[in-house]
Design an enzyme around this catalytic site. Structure first.
Site, PDB file in Angstrom:
ATOM      1  N   HIS A   1       0.867  -1.182   0.000  1.00  0.00           N
ATOM      2  CA  HIS A   1       0.000   0.000   0.000  1.00  0.00           C
ATOM      3  C   HIS A   1       0.907   1.235   0.000  1.00  0.00           C
ATOM      4  CE1 HIS A   1      -3.168  -2.726   2.011  1.00  0.00           C
ATOM      5  NE2 HIS A   1      -3.498  -2.546   0.742  1.00  0.00           N
TER       6      HIS A   1
ATOM      7  N   GLU B   1       1.700   3.674   3.056  1.00  0.00           N
ATOM      8  CA  GLU B   1       2.199   3.109   4.318  1.00  0.00           C
ATOM      9  C   GLU B   1       3.726   3.148   4.290  1.00  0.00           C
ATOM     10  OE1 GLU B   1      -1.765   0.314   4.643  1.00  0.00           O
ATOM     11  OE2 GLU B   1       0.189  -0.657   4.592  1.00  0.00           O
TER      12      GLU B   1
ATOM     13  N   HIS C   1       3.154  -3.525   6.957  1.00  0.00           N
ATOM     14  CA  HIS C   1       2.121  -2.524   6.678  1.00  0.00           C
ATOM     15  C   HIS C   1       1.965  -1.594   7.878  1.00  0.00           C
ATOM     16  CE1 HIS C   1      -0.030  -4.406   3.137  1.00  0.00           C
ATOM     17  NE2 HIS C   1       0.834  -5.339   3.479  1.00  0.00           N
TER      18      HIS C   1
ATOM     19  N   GLU D   1       1.261  -5.491  10.952  1.00  0.00           N
ATOM     20  CA  GLU D   1       0.673  -4.154  11.088  1.00  0.00           C
ATOM     21  C   GLU D   1       1.452  -3.437  12.175  1.00  0.00           C
ATOM     22  OE1 GLU D   1      -1.440  -2.788   9.207  1.00  0.00           O
ATOM     23  OE2 GLU D   1      -2.478  -4.423   8.180  1.00  0.00           O
TER      24      GLU D   1
HETATM   25 ZN   LIG Z   1      -1.498  -1.999   4.197  1.00  0.00          ZN
END
Ligand SMILES: [Zn+2]
EC number: 3.5.1.96
Length: 334
Positions: A57, A60, A154, A217
């Site tokens: 992404h 990020e 991420h 994350e």
């Molecule tokens: Zn992500």
């Protein structure tokens, strides 16, 4: 922390302007670019195969800065490498644009789903990343039956009661205790086990190549240069120890919490409504009986077994996941 902001800025700049192909590496490493932003590094006798990815992404950025710093250390010969390594800067056009994606969410397109997606930047890039990772594992096979690990880094859209956590894709092969020790050394707060296949990069590497893989994350998404990098020091140290083949740092935080997905809330129509304030954090425990979401003829209620909400997002396209309800995993499977 061994992070050099100056070097990483130079590398991100070089990466985004595609000048990194001229980069020099220590003579002991065989370096090849398999794609734009996809670097394969092979030491003489690797003891494992590791894929580290960031920027799947494009907004990020903290993990991209971390990966750029790691790359700087490898180029300077300051970071020992005992593993066959694939470094993946996921989505360069979206990184340049500072956007999550240009045409569609790339982390839903792996495992061949890109063939049925909107044609565009992400469907092309997902196909190329699949080819590059296949080429990497094919090359690694020549070195013997090496353990395979993938960390896809991420940052999350919303705040989280457990700021740093891993999502382990649905898998049928064994994940060894060493993999969980690695996650513990990253000082993660929680581990979530998925119970159904998905289109994520980490699911693809687990499913197609038998890697022990997860999505990490690591906190809230921020623009380049605004990331509090001290928050990523433990993950960075654990990755560097893994690559060096040295002992992992000892965990200092309380033990990780384990969860498993009990219910996926899949939005199927535009009448979908999520009854949650946008400020509700991930891993918030909701009251039993609460109607969390509804559509014209359907309703989702929280039960007392699985009250923790993860990734609530009403604005996803129909057919996609608008949230997960989690239950505690009291005997996590390896
Ligand atoms: Zn992500």
């Amino acid at each position: 922390m061994t992070f050099s902001a100056e070097k990483s800025e130079a590398i991100i700049e070089a990466l985004l302007s595609c000048r990194l192909r001229d980069a020099r590496f220590p003579a002991a490493l065989e370096a090849s670019w398999l794609e734009e932003g996809v670097l394969q590094l092979l030491p003489a006798h690797p003891t494992g195969a590791v894929v580290i990815s960031a920027g799947i992404h494009g907004n990020e950025t903290a993990p991209v800065e971390m990966l750029a710093a790691l790359l700087a250390s490898l180029m300077a010969g300051e970071q020992p490498l005992s593993q066959a390594l694939l470094l993946v800067f996921g989505n360069p056009p979206a990184l340049r644009a500072g956007k999550r994606y240009l045409h569609s969410d790339m982390n839903r397109l792996f495992g061949g789903r890109h063939r049925h997606a909107v044609p565009g930047n992400e469907s092309r890039r997902a196909a190329r990343l699949e080819q590059a990772t296949a080429a990497f594992f094919q090359r690694v096979e020549a070195e013997g039956d090496l353990p395979r690990v993938h960390l896809d880094m991420h940052t999350a859209i919303r705040g989280s009661r457990f700021p740093q956590f891993a999502l382990i894709p649905f898998h049928q092969h064994r994940y060894g205790a060493a993999f969980y020790t690695l996650l513990a050394a990253c000082e993660l707060d929680a581990v979530v086990q998925h119970t159904a296949p998905g289109g994520t990069f980490s699911h693809y590497l687990s499913d197609a190549f038998g890697a022990q893989s997860c999505t990490l994350e690591l906190g809230k998404a921020r623009p380049f240069g605004q990331n509090p990098l001290s928050c990523f020091a433990a993950v960075d140290s654990a990755i560097r120890a893994l690559l060096a083949g040295s002992a992992l740092p000892a965990r200092k935080q309380p033990p990780m919490r384990f969860f498993t997905v009990a219910q996926s809330i899949i939005k199927t129509s535009s009448s979908f409504r999520l009854n949650l304030d946008p400020s509700v954090e991930n891993f918030t425990q909701l009251p039993a009986g609460f109607e969390i979401a509804c559509e014209h003829d359907k309703s989702w209620r929280v039960d007392d077994v699985a009250p923790w909400i993860l990734f609530p997002n009403a604005s996803v396209a129909p057919g996609l996941r608008a949230g997960l309800l989690l239950k505690p995993d009291l005997s996590p499977q390896h």
